[in-house]
Design a protein around this motif. Structure first.
Motif, PDB file in Angstrom:
ATOM      1  N   VAL A   1       0.744  -1.390  -0.085  1.00 36.74           N
ATOM      2  CA  VAL A   1       0.146  -0.026   0.176  1.00 36.74           C
ATOM      3  C   VAL A   1       0.783   1.301   0.021  1.00 36.74           C
ATOM      4  CG1 VAL A   1      -1.633   1.175   1.322  1.00 36.74           C
ATOM      5  CG2 VAL A   1      -1.974  -1.041   1.167  1.00 36.74           C
ATOM      6  N   VAL A   2       1.855   1.179   0.736  1.00 38.13           N
ATOM      7  CA  VAL A   2       2.752   2.521   0.980  1.00 38.13           C
ATOM      8  C   VAL A   2       3.392   2.465  -0.517  1.00 38.13           C
ATOM      9  CG1 VAL A   2       4.859   3.407   1.953  1.00 38.13           C
ATOM     10  CG2 VAL A   2       3.107   2.014   3.484  1.00 38.13           C
ATOM     11  N   ARG A   3       4.011   1.510  -1.176  1.00 37.31           N
ATOM     12  CA  ARG A   3       4.630   1.761  -2.531  1.00 37.31           C
ATOM     13  C   ARG A   3       3.700   2.254  -3.276  1.00 37.31           C
ATOM     14  NH1 ARG A   3       6.805  -3.158  -1.161  1.00 37.31           N
ATOM     15  NH2 ARG A   3       5.549  -4.108  -2.457  1.00 37.31           N
ATOM     16  N   ALA A   4       2.491   1.829  -3.563  1.00 40.23           N
ATOM     17  CA  ALA A   4       1.632   2.179  -4.264  1.00 40.23           C
ATOM     18  C   ALA A   4       1.285   3.744  -4.401  1.00 40.23           C
ATOM     19  CB  ALA A   4       0.147   1.315  -4.494  1.00 40.23           C
ATOM     20  N   ALA A   5       1.106   4.001  -3.020  1.00 37.37           N
ATOM     21  CA  ALA A   5       0.738   5.502  -2.603  1.00 37.37           C
ATOM     22  C   ALA A   5       1.899   6.451  -3.156  1.00 37.37           C
ATOM     23  CB  ALA A   5       0.310   5.600  -1.209  1.00 37.37           C
ATOM     24  N   ARG A   6       2.873   6.142  -3.248  1.00 35.65           N
ATOM     25  CA  ARG A   6       4.329   7.067  -3.581  1.00 35.65           C
ATOM     26  C   ARG A   6       4.070   7.389  -4.844  1.00 35.65           C
ATOM     27  NH1 ARG A   6       8.468   3.065  -0.917  1.00 35.65           N
ATOM     28  NH2 ARG A   6       8.412   3.773   1.309  1.00 35.65           N
ATOM     29  N   SER A   7       3.381   6.483  -5.692  1.00 35.92           N
ATOM     30  CA  SER A   7       3.378   6.889  -7.203  1.00 35.92           C
ATOM     31  C   SER A   7       2.035   6.127  -7.636  1.00 35.92           C
ATOM     32  CB  SER A   7       4.387   6.166  -8.095  1.00 35.92           C
ATOM     33  OG  SER A   7       4.538   6.407  -9.313  1.00 35.92           O
ATOM     34  N   PRO A   8       0.782   6.929  -7.227  1.00 36.82           N
ATOM     35  CA  PRO A   8      -0.462   6.376  -7.460  1.00 36.82           C
ATOM     36  C   PRO A   8      -0.732   5.979  -8.935  1.00 36.82           C
ATOM     37  CG  PRO A   8      -0.751   8.602  -6.836  1.00 36.82           C
ATOM     38  CD  PRO A   8       0.871   8.389  -6.589  1.00 36.82           C
ATOM     39  N   GLU A   9      -0.411   7.038  -9.818  1.00 35.46           N
ATOM     40  CA  GLU A   9      -0.793   6.822 -11.396  1.00 35.46           C
ATOM     41  C   GLU A   9      -0.087   5.588 -11.956  1.00 35.46           C
ATOM     42  OE1 GLU A   9      -3.152   8.437 -12.499  1.00 35.46           O
ATOM     43  OE2 GLU A   9      -3.142   9.701 -10.580  1.00 35.46           O
ATOM     44  N   SER A  10       1.271   5.379 -11.413  1.00 27.80           N
ATOM     45  CA  SER A  10       1.818   4.005 -11.874  1.00 27.80           C
ATOM     46  C   SER A  10       1.553   2.638 -11.306  1.00 27.80           C
ATOM     47  CB  SER A  10       3.310   4.348 -11.949  1.00 27.80           C
ATOM     48  OG  SER A  10       3.991   4.439 -10.680  1.00 27.80           O
ATOM     49  N   ALA A  11       0.830   2.897 -10.283  1.00 29.46           N
ATOM     50  CA  ALA A  11       0.304   1.424  -9.733  1.00 29.46           C
ATOM     51  C   ALA A  11      -0.353   0.592 -10.579  1.00 29.46           C
ATOM     52  CB  ALA A  11      -0.798   1.681  -8.411  1.00 29.46           C
ATOM     53  N   VAL A  12       0.173  -0.774 -10.824  1.00 26.21           N
ATOM     54  CA  VAL A  12      -0.073  -1.737 -11.714  1.00 26.21           C
ATOM     55  C   VAL A  12      -1.536  -2.120 -11.512  1.00 26.21           C
ATOM     56  CG1 VAL A  12       2.307  -2.568 -12.018  1.00 26.21           C
ATOM     57  CG2 VAL A  12       0.647  -3.657 -10.256  1.00 26.21           C
ATOM     58  N   TRP A  13      -2.230  -1.664 -10.570  1.00 26.60           N
ATOM     59  CA  TRP A  13      -3.672  -2.214 -10.461  1.00 26.60           C
ATOM     60  C   TRP A  13      -4.508  -1.207 -10.682  1.00 26.60           C
ATOM     61  CZ3 TRP A  13      -0.735  -4.005  -5.836  1.00 26.60           C
ATOM     62  CH2 TRP A  13      -0.679  -3.096  -4.777  1.00 26.60           C
ATOM     63  N   ARG A  14      -4.008  -0.156 -11.018  1.00 22.21           N
ATOM     64  CA  ARG A  14      -5.159   1.096 -11.167  1.00 22.21           C
ATOM     65  C   ARG A  14      -6.364   0.747 -12.338  1.00 22.21           C
ATOM     66  NH1 ARG A  14      -4.181   6.439  -9.448  1.00 22.21           N
ATOM     67  NH2 ARG A  14      -6.509   6.606  -9.901  1.00 22.21           N
TER      68      ARG A  14
ATOM     69  N   PHE B   1      -7.794   2.913  -4.512  1.00 23.13           N
ATOM     70  CA  PHE B   1      -7.318   3.354  -3.197  1.00 23.13           C
ATOM     71  C   PHE B   1      -8.252   3.414  -2.338  1.00 23.13           C
ATOM     72  CE2 PHE B   1      -3.949   4.538  -6.045  1.00 23.13           C
ATOM     73  CZ  PHE B   1      -2.641   4.296  -5.499  1.00 23.13           C
ATOM     74  N   GLY B   2      -9.418   3.727  -2.414  1.00 20.41           N
ATOM     75  CA  GLY B   2     -10.497   3.759  -1.777  1.00 20.41           C
ATOM     76  C   GLY B   2     -10.716   2.168  -1.087  1.00 20.41           C
ATOM     77  N   VAL B   3     -10.821   1.027  -1.799  1.00 22.45           N
ATOM     78  CA  VAL B   3     -10.640  -0.395  -1.183  1.00 22.45           C
ATOM     79  C   VAL B   3      -9.407  -0.513  -0.519  1.00 22.45           C
ATOM     80  CG1 VAL B   3     -10.586  -2.679  -2.064  1.00 22.45           C
ATOM     81  CG2 VAL B   3     -12.083  -1.207  -3.345  1.00 22.45           C
ATOM     82  N   LEU B   4      -8.423  -0.012  -0.825  1.00 20.30           N
ATOM     83  CA  LEU B   4      -7.114  -0.273   0.154  1.00 20.30           C
ATOM     84  C   LEU B   4      -7.526   0.565   1.358  1.00 20.30           C
ATOM     85  CD1 LEU B   4      -4.322  -0.063  -2.274  1.00 20.30           C
ATOM     86  CD2 LEU B   4      -5.363  -2.102  -1.194  1.00 20.30           C
ATOM     87  N   ALA B   5      -8.068   1.692   1.418  1.00 21.86           N
ATOM     88  CA  ALA B   5      -8.386   2.294   2.640  1.00 21.86           C
ATOM     89  C   ALA B   5      -9.260   1.481   3.408  1.00 21.86           C
ATOM     90  CB  ALA B   5      -9.134   3.846   2.237  1.00 21.86           C
ATOM     91  N   ASP B   6     -10.261   1.001   3.205  1.00 26.83           N
ATOM     92  CA  ASP B   6     -11.159   0.082   3.719  1.00 26.83           C
ATOM     93  C   ASP B   6     -10.265  -1.169   4.468  1.00 26.83           C
ATOM     94  OD1 ASP B   6     -13.423   1.614   3.478  1.00 26.83           O
ATOM     95  OD2 ASP B   6     -13.950   0.286   1.550  1.00 26.83           O
ATOM     96  N   ALA B   7      -9.328  -1.813   3.502  1.00 26.09           N
ATOM     97  CA  ALA B   7      -8.618  -2.912   4.197  1.00 26.09           C
ATOM     98  C   ALA B   7      -7.880  -2.286   5.334  1.00 26.09           C
ATOM     99  CB  ALA B   7      -7.798  -3.408   3.166  1.00 26.09           C
ATOM    100  N   VAL B   8      -6.860  -1.084   5.197  1.00 26.06           N
ATOM    101  CA  VAL B   8      -6.210  -0.694   6.156  1.00 26.06           C
ATOM    102  C   VAL B   8      -7.026  -0.196   7.423  1.00 26.06           C
ATOM    103  CG1 VAL B   8      -4.692   1.202   6.956  1.00 26.06           C
ATOM    104  CG2 VAL B   8      -4.432   0.257   4.632  1.00 26.06           C
TER     105      VAL B   8
ATOM    106  N   GLU C   1      -1.152   6.678   6.710  1.00 25.26           N
ATOM    107  CA  GLU C   1      -0.599   7.812   6.531  1.00 25.26           C
ATOM    108  C   GLU C   1      -0.175   7.992   5.027  1.00 25.26           C
ATOM    109  OE1 GLU C   1       3.091  10.812   8.157  1.00 25.26           O
ATOM    110  OE2 GLU C   1       3.254   8.550   8.401  1.00 25.26           O
ATOM    111  N   ALA C   2       0.265   6.915   4.529  1.00 26.14           N
ATOM    112  CA  ALA C   2       0.475   7.046   3.020  1.00 26.14           C
ATOM    113  C   ALA C   2      -0.815   7.309   2.085  1.00 26.14           C
ATOM    114  CB  ALA C   2       1.074   5.761   2.587  1.00 26.14           C
ATOM    115  N   LEU C   3      -1.941   6.557   2.508  1.00 23.51           N
ATOM    116  CA  LEU C   3      -3.069   6.975   1.932  1.00 23.51           C
ATOM    117  C   LEU C   3      -3.723   8.129   2.123  1.00 23.51           C
ATOM    118  CD1 LEU C   3      -4.887   3.531   2.256  1.00 23.51           C
ATOM    119  CD2 LEU C   3      -3.728   4.497   0.314  1.00 23.51           C
ATOM    120  N   LEU C   4      -3.542   8.788   3.350  1.00 25.97           N
ATOM    121  CA  LEU C   4      -3.992  10.086   3.616  1.00 25.97           C
ATOM    122  C   LEU C   4      -3.335  11.165   2.952  1.00 25.97           C
ATOM    123  CD1 LEU C   4      -4.649   9.700   7.480  1.00 25.97           C
ATOM    124  CD2 LEU C   4      -6.380  10.195   5.968  1.00 25.97           C
ATOM    125  N   ASN C   5      -2.098  10.886   2.612  1.00 30.94           N
ATOM    126  CA  ASN C   5      -1.305  11.949   1.835  1.00 30.94           C
ATOM    127  C   ASN C   5      -1.932  12.138   0.427  1.00 30.94           C
ATOM    128  OD1 ASN C   5       0.516  12.549   3.833  1.00 30.94           O
ATOM    129  ND2 ASN C   5       1.899  10.974   3.205  1.00 30.94           N
TER     130      ASN C   5
END
Length: 237
Positions: free
Chosen positions: A82-95, A109-116, A137-141
């Motif tokens: 989750v932290v890695r994906a949040a660092r570069s959201p547009e390049s996350a492979v699962w967008r 990212f909303g689904v990941l927020a629920d999981a976290v 924190e990474a998602l809130l950013n």
């Protein structure tokens, strides 16, 4: 979980890990399997799901589901992903692997927020409270960059807001600045209103000021309603 692309079919191993109950019965919804795994079944499947998550040849939607499962089970590897994906959201492979039914927008990212957020009930058992905070924190950013809609509420539990108040307030400030310049394709105003309402319970002075500043940039009806309900002082002229 939100809709995924209708034509998508999981690979054989993803089907075995997340579309099969722990008694061997086929399951239509991976959420049911993930929930069942909370009782201890996660131990049987976590290592295989880590392999799925790390496999660049696996379908992105399968890797996304693996991340969701591991994160919901409070696994360090899930939080780190989750932290890695949040660092570069547009390049996350699962967008695009999940999208909301109402607006048809990517909501991975909303689904990941629920999981976290929901993994709070597992962190003591797993010893990963610190990693959960880092993922939250990474998602809130990202709150001013990507759609969360009401999923952001999963990151706004009182204990998270108290621990991560600087991230919440900084995300709101960035979001207000963005709304003053443009209206994104998703309801950024609602996300910010929910964050302000949660922060107001911890810092009422900042919360009221932020609420008034958000209303001033015309965040939309849902946001204004949320603020009026949560902070009645915003009803005053």
């Amino acid at each position: 979980m939100s809709d995924s692309h209708g034509s998508w079919e999981p690979s054989a191993r993803v089907a075995e890990l997340l579309f099969t109950d722990f008694d061997g019965t086929a399951a239509a919804d991976p959420d049911d399997v993930i929930s069942e795994g909370l009782d201890g079944g996660y131990r049987e499947r976590s290592e295989a799901l880590k392999e799925v998550l790390r496999d660049p040849d696996e379908d992105p939607a399968g890797r996304f589901l693996a991340c969701v499962a591991l994160t919901r089970w409070a696994d360090t590897v899930g939080y780190e992903a989750v932290v890695r994906a949040a660092r570069s959201p547009e390049s996350a492979v699962w967008r695009g692997a999940s999208y909301d039914r109402l607006h048809g927008q990517d909501d991975t990212f909303g689904v990941l927020a629920d999981a976290v957020g929901d993994s709070a009930d597992m962190v003591e058992e797993r010893g990963t409270a610190t990693e959960r905070l880092q993922a939250a924190e990474a998602l809130l950013n990202l709150a001013g960059q990507v759609q969360f809609d009401r999923h952001i509420s999963a990151l706004l539990r009182r204990e998270l807001v108290a621990a991560l108040l600087p991230a919440v307030t900084a995300g709101v400030e960035r979001g207000i600045a963005r709304l003053a310049e443009e209206q994104p394709s998703y309801d950024l105003g609602l996300q910010l209103a929910l964050m302000i309402a949660a922060a107001h319970r911890v810092d009422a002075t900042w919360g009221l000021d932020a609420a008034r500043r958000l209303i001033a940039v015309k965040p939309g009806e849902r946001a204004v309603t949320e603020l009026h309900d949560a902070i009645p002082e915003t009803l005053q002229a």
